[in-house]
Design an enzyme around this catalytic site. Structure first.
Site, mmCIF file in Angstrom:
data_model
loop_
_atom_site.group_PDB
_atom_site.id
_atom_site.type_symbol
_atom_site.label_atom_id
_atom_site.label_comp_id
_atom_site.label_asym_id
_atom_site.label_seq_id
_atom_site.Cartn_x
_atom_site.Cartn_y
_atom_site.Cartn_z
ATOM 1 N N ARG A 18 0.843 -1.199 0.000
ATOM 2 C CA ARG A 18 0.000 0.000 0.000
ATOM 3 C C ARG A 18 0.878 1.248 0.000
ATOM 4 O O ARG A 18 2.101 1.176 0.060
ATOM 5 C CB ARG A 18 -0.923 0.005 1.227
ATOM 6 C CG ARG A 18 -0.169 0.013 2.551
ATOM 7 C CD ARG A 18 -1.105 -0.068 3.737
ATOM 8 N NE ARG A 18 -0.360 -0.032 5.000
ATOM 9 C CZ ARG A 18 -0.922 -0.113 6.203
ATOM 10 N NH1 ARG A 18 -2.234 -0.264 6.304
ATOM 11 N NH2 ARG A 18 -0.176 -0.066 7.299
ATOM 12 N N ASP A 39 6.043 -7.770 1.629
ATOM 13 C CA ASP A 39 5.360 -7.043 2.700
ATOM 14 C C ASP A 39 4.972 -8.025 3.790
ATOM 15 O O ASP A 39 4.952 -9.245 3.565
ATOM 16 C CB ASP A 39 4.107 -6.338 2.161
ATOM 17 C CG ASP A 39 3.777 -5.054 2.908
ATOM 18 O OD1 ASP A 39 3.590 -5.124 4.146
ATOM 19 O OD2 ASP A 39 3.712 -3.989 2.277
ATOM 20 N N ASN A 92 11.589 0.258 0.419
ATOM 21 C CA ASN A 92 10.575 1.228 0.827
ATOM 22 C C ASN A 92 10.000 0.969 2.217
ATOM 23 O O ASN A 92 9.549 1.911 2.876
ATOM 24 C CB ASN A 92 9.439 1.218 -0.202
ATOM 25 C CG ASN A 92 8.214 1.946 0.287
ATOM 26 O OD1 ASN A 92 8.170 3.163 0.376
ATOM 27 N ND2 ASN A 92 7.178 1.180 0.642
ATOM 28 N N TYR A 161 12.663 8.677 14.200
ATOM 29 C CA TYR A 161 12.382 8.448 12.779
ATOM 30 C C TYR A 161 13.344 9.245 11.910
ATOM 31 O O TYR A 161 13.913 8.720 10.950
ATOM 32 C CB TYR A 161 10.940 8.841 12.480
ATOM 33 C CG TYR A 161 10.538 8.684 11.032
ATOM 34 C CD1 TYR A 161 10.303 7.425 10.487
ATOM 35 C CD2 TYR A 161 10.379 9.803 10.212
ATOM 36 C CE1 TYR A 161 9.929 7.282 9.161
ATOM 37 C CE2 TYR A 161 10.006 9.668 8.886
ATOM 38 C CZ TYR A 161 9.776 8.405 8.363
ATOM 39 O OH TYR A 161 9.405 8.275 7.045
ATOM 40 N N LYS A 165 16.086 7.800 9.166
ATOM 41 C CA LYS A 165 16.095 8.178 7.751
ATOM 42 C C LYS A 165 17.389 8.891 7.378
ATOM 43 O O LYS A 165 17.840 8.804 6.223
ATOM 44 C CB LYS A 165 14.871 9.038 7.425
ATOM 45 C CG LYS A 165 13.558 8.265 7.492
ATOM 46 C CD LYS A 165 13.564 7.055 6.548
ATOM 47 C CE LYS A 165 12.223 6.354 6.478
ATOM 48 N NZ LYS A 165 12.202 5.254 5.490
#
Length: 267
Positions: A18, A39, A92, A161, A165
Site C-alpha cells: 500500500r 510485505d 521502501n 524516525y 532516515k
C-alpha cells in the site's frame, strides 16, 4: 523518458502492499518491469500484486519482514525464481512512531531502527549478493532506498524516525561507493519524500495533534504546507516517478545521491 523504459527489468518492492510502495510498484510495472511485492501485509500485498498482474506484467507476492535476514534470503530467491531475474530493489518498507524526545519508549526506538535501518541495509546486502557478477541474478542493477524529508529538517516529535532516515541516506552513499569500487554494477540512490497523505502521513498528523503540537489535523497538515515552497503536499505518484527515473537508463550515471521530492521543504 519512454513509456516502457524498464522493459525486461525485474524488481522487488518492499512495503509494496500500500501507500508509496504500491504506487512505485504500479509505476515500475507500467514502465515494463516485472514486479515482486514484499510485505508483512499478506492479503493486501496479494491484492496489490493482483492489480499489477492486470497490467500484463509478471508479478508475485512474498511475505517479508525486512528486519529478518533469513526472510530477505528467501524473498530474494523467490523474486529470482518467480520473475526470472532481479535487477531493481526498492527499499521502501518503514515505520514511524511519533513521540516527543522526553517521552520516547526504548522499544519504539528499537523497532524503528530494526525496520528502517537494519531492514534497509539487509536489503542492500542481499541485492548486492544477487546482482553482482557471479550472483544468482548477476547482471547488476539499481537500488533505490526511501529516506524522508525528515532526514533534512528538524521537525518536532519524530526525532528517532528522522535519525533512522538520516541513516538511510548515509548507508545509501556508502553502498554506492562499495558497489562501484567492487565492480558490482549496482547503482544505489535514495529519495527524500515530503509529507504525503497516506495512512502513515495522516497518522503522523493525528499524532501531532494528540501530543499538543497542533489544534487539529487540518492545522497540522497546514503547517507542513506552509513550510513547502510549492504550497502543497506530495502525491504518491511524485515519488513513484522519481523511483522509475532512478532505476532507468536515463539515470545510468547517477549513484550515491539523495533526491528530494518534497516541494522544496528540505532546502
Amino acid at each position: 523518458m519512454s513509456e516502457k523504459s524498464l522493459d525486461g527489468r525485474k524488481a522487488l518492492v518492499t512495503g509494496g502492499a500500500r501507500g508509496i510502495g504500491a504506487a512505485i510498484a504500479q509505476a515500475l510495472a507500467r514502465s515494463g518491469a516485472a514486479v515482486m511485492i514484499g510485505d508483512i501485509l499478506d492479503d493486501v500485498g496479494r491484492d496489490s500484486a493482483g492489480q499489477i498482474a492486470r497490467l500484463g506484467v509478471k508479478t508475485g507476492f512474498v511475505h517479508l519482514d525486512v528486519s529478518d535476514d533469513a526472510q530477505w534470503e528467501k524473498a530474494t530467491a523467490a523474486t529470482i525464481a518467480t520473475l526470472g531475474g532481479y535487477d531493481i530493489l526498492i527499499n521502501n518498507a518503514g515505520i514511524e512512531i511519533t513521540s516527543l524526545i522526553s517521552e520516547v519508549r526504548a522499544e519504539d526506538a528499537r523497532r524503528m531502527c530494526d525496520v528502517n535501518i537494519v531492514g534497509t541495509v539487509l536489503g542492500m546486502k542481499h541485492a548486492f549478493r544477487a546482482m553482482r557478477p557471479g550472483g544468482p541474478a548477476g547482471k547488476g542493477g539499481a537500488v533505490v532506498n526511501i529516506a524522508s524529508v525528515a532526514a533534512t529538517i528538524a521537525f518536532p516529535s519524530i526525532a528517532v524516525y528522522s535519525g533512522t532516515k538520516s541513516a538511510v541516506d548515509r548507508m545509501t552513499r556508502v553502498g554506492a561507493m562499495e558497489a562501484g569500487k567492487l565492480g558490482f554494477g549496482v547503482r544505489v540512490n535514495c529519495i527524500y519524500p515530503g509529507l504525503i497523505p497516506t495512512d502513515m502521513g495522516m497518522q503522523l498528523a493525528g499524532d501531532i495533534v494528540k501530543i499538543g503540537l497542533a489544534p487539529d489535523v487540518n492545522a497540522a497538515v497546514g503547517s507542513v504546507v506552509e513550510q513547502t515552497p510549492l504550497g502543497k503536499l506530495a502525491e504518491v505518484g511524485d515519488i513513484a516517478n522519481a523511483a522509475v527515473f532512478l532505476c532507468s537508463n536515463e539515470a545510468r550515471f547517477i549513484t550515491g545521491i539523495g533526491l528530494p521530492v518534497d516541494g522544496g521543504m528540505g532546502m
